[in-house]
Design a protein around this motif. Sequence first.
Motif, short mmCIF file in Angstrom:
data_model
loop_
_atom_site.label_atom_id
_atom_site.label_comp_id
_atom_site.label_asym_id
_atom_site.label_seq_id
_atom_site.Cartn_x
_atom_site.Cartn_y
_atom_site.Cartn_z
N THR A 295 36.03 -1.19 9.83
CA THR A 295 35.93 -2.10 8.70
C THR A 295 37.33 -2.58 8.35
O THR A 295 38.33 -1.95 8.73
N GLY A 296 37.39 -3.66 7.64
CA GLY A 296 38.66 -4.17 7.18
C GLY A 296 38.85 -3.92 5.69
O GLY A 296 37.96 -3.41 5.02
N GLY A 297 40.02 -4.26 5.19
CA GLY A 297 40.27 -4.19 3.76
C GLY A 297 40.55 -2.82 3.20
O GLY A 297 40.44 -2.62 1.99
N VAL A 298 40.87 -1.86 4.07
CA VAL A 298 41.15 -0.50 3.57
C VAL A 298 42.54 -0.08 4.04
O VAL A 298 43.06 -0.57 5.04
N THR A 299 43.13 0.83 3.30
CA THR A 299 44.43 1.37 3.67
C THR A 299 44.26 2.41 4.77
O THR A 299 43.14 2.91 4.99
N ALA A 394 34.42 -7.29 -0.23
CA ALA A 394 34.39 -8.34 0.78
C ALA A 394 33.94 -7.85 2.15
O ALA A 394 33.60 -8.64 3.02
N HIS A 395 33.93 -6.52 2.36
CA HIS A 395 33.58 -5.97 3.66
C HIS A 395 32.34 -5.06 3.60
O HIS A 395 32.08 -4.31 4.53
N ARG A 396 31.60 -5.15 2.50
CA ARG A 396 30.45 -4.26 2.35
C ARG A 396 29.39 -4.50 3.41
O ARG A 396 28.69 -3.57 3.82
N LEU A 397 29.23 -5.73 3.86
CA LEU A 397 28.22 -6.02 4.88
C LEU A 397 28.79 -5.90 6.28
O LEU A 397 28.25 -5.16 7.12
N THR A 398 29.88 -6.59 6.54
CA THR A 398 30.45 -6.56 7.89
C THR A 398 30.95 -5.16 8.26
O THR A 398 30.94 -4.78 9.43
N GLY A 399 31.38 -4.40 7.26
CA GLY A 399 31.88 -3.06 7.54
C GLY A 399 30.80 -2.09 7.97
O GLY A 399 31.10 -0.99 8.43
N GLN A 400 29.52 -2.49 7.83
CA GLN A 400 28.41 -1.62 8.22
C GLN A 400 27.81 -1.98 9.57
O GLN A 400 26.94 -1.26 10.08
N LEU A 401 28.23 -3.09 10.15
CA LEU A 401 27.61 -3.55 11.38
C LEU A 401 27.79 -2.54 12.53
O LEU A 401 26.87 -2.28 13.30
N ALA A 402 28.98 -1.97 12.63
CA ALA A 402 29.22 -0.99 13.69
C ALA A 402 28.33 0.24 13.51
O ALA A 402 27.83 0.81 14.48
N MET A 403 28.12 0.65 12.25
CA MET A 403 27.26 1.80 11.99
C MET A 403 25.81 1.48 12.36
O MET A 403 25.09 2.35 12.89
N LEU A 404 25.36 0.26 12.11
CA LEU A 404 24.00 -0.12 12.49
C LEU A 404 23.84 -0.06 14.00
O LEU A 404 22.84 0.48 14.51
N VAL A 405 24.81 -0.60 14.73
CA VAL A 405 24.76 -0.54 16.19
C VAL A 405 24.71 0.91 16.66
O VAL A 405 23.96 1.26 17.57
N LEU A 406 25.51 1.76 16.02
CA LEU A 406 25.51 3.17 16.39
C LEU A 406 24.16 3.81 16.13
O LEU A 406 23.64 4.57 16.96
#
Length: 421
Positions: A295-299, A394-406
């Motif tokens: 995900t993006g937007g995190v430290t 801003a990344h609540r949806l896109t940040g979960q896409l990898a988890m869905l694929v997994l």
Amino acid sequence: MTVLDLLPQHGVGGSTDLPVPFLYAVVGASWALTISFAVLAFAWKEPRLQPAAEQPGGADEPRRRPWLAVVGLLLAAWFLGALFLGPDDASNPGIGAFYVLVWVGLVPLALLAGHVWKDLSPWRSVQWLVGRLTGRPDGFVVYRPAWGYWPAAAGLFAFVWLELASPDAGSVDAVRTWVAVYVVVTVAGGVVFGPRWFDRADPFDVYSAVVARLAPLVRDRRFAPHNPLRSLPLLPVAPGIVAAVSVLLGSTAFDSFSASQAWQSAAHSTLTTSLVLLLFCVVVAVAFVAASVATGGVTPAQRRALPGLMAHSLVPIVVGYVFAHYLTYLVERGQGVVIGLLQLLGAGDGLTVSYVLSEHPDLLAVYKVGFVVAGHVVAVVAAHDKALEVLPRAHRLTGQLAMLVLMVGYTFTGIYLLLSV
């Protein structure tokens, strides 16, 4: 009853006999996950599964119940007596008690009664007694937070290695040796480090505590009907938690894979089997960590914390796989184990095993697939809600896409191993 009758099997006759078309099962499961995520993404935009303020292990948690501690000591004496004083061959019912009643039975027990293992544990009782006699109820050395769940992960892997990769998992001597080492290490660790040792290092205690997060009727060992998805996020985040859960999930996948014709038709050394078992566990862990941090937007510090914060979402998958793989084993083979234990006490003669599940293969197939799919759907819900809480807006949806694929990958692999090998 031979030792082979006591070792884990995936239903009677093998997975390939289940009357569910493999393609239908996989496509249906994948669509279930994808549709679930789509619905959650558009209809579930704010976190709703915030846990209550109290934390487990705090001042409000009840003390161990003495009557259950006595029950635990009596059961331990019964099982250990059967194992160490019973026959020196495969007819020893202590082997079945170890593999069936303790290991597999722990999961439904934790779901029904919560973390009742904390009350039953004979090792906690021994530590309590030694603590009172020595005046050191909290042990002699402080358990370091950096150790986290790593000792439990190692203990869990030691168990699944014995069950799945050792040269003779059903050997009375092998089981006696493993149990003896486990008892010595667990009791010694409890005496030295106090009750914290059991919370973080005892593999069976930790396994029970993890599964108990999904208990719908019990919370903090009190009868309190609630939404288990609210108690699931209370799984303590500590170093090694991802490793511990990954061992449970990866070993179950390897158990099914090792029953495949391709694996069984070739000769494998103990080293090779051990490395493949380890590889399954590592792949599960690495894939989960990679999906968690994608995900993006995190430290950098927030990114490192994400796998631990999301680790609870693997628990429903573990529970679903355990029921899919081992419910028949527990219900049917468990009856034989109990009969054998009773016969050591001069009772149980005339009792027979009822193959209530194996006699209904259609139902057997449905529940196997159903448990796998249900576990993954619940996992998606848990992961989605936690992502809404910890990911930047801003990344609540896109940040979960990898988890869905997994999750889809886990589902595909799980059903493939369950039905096609």
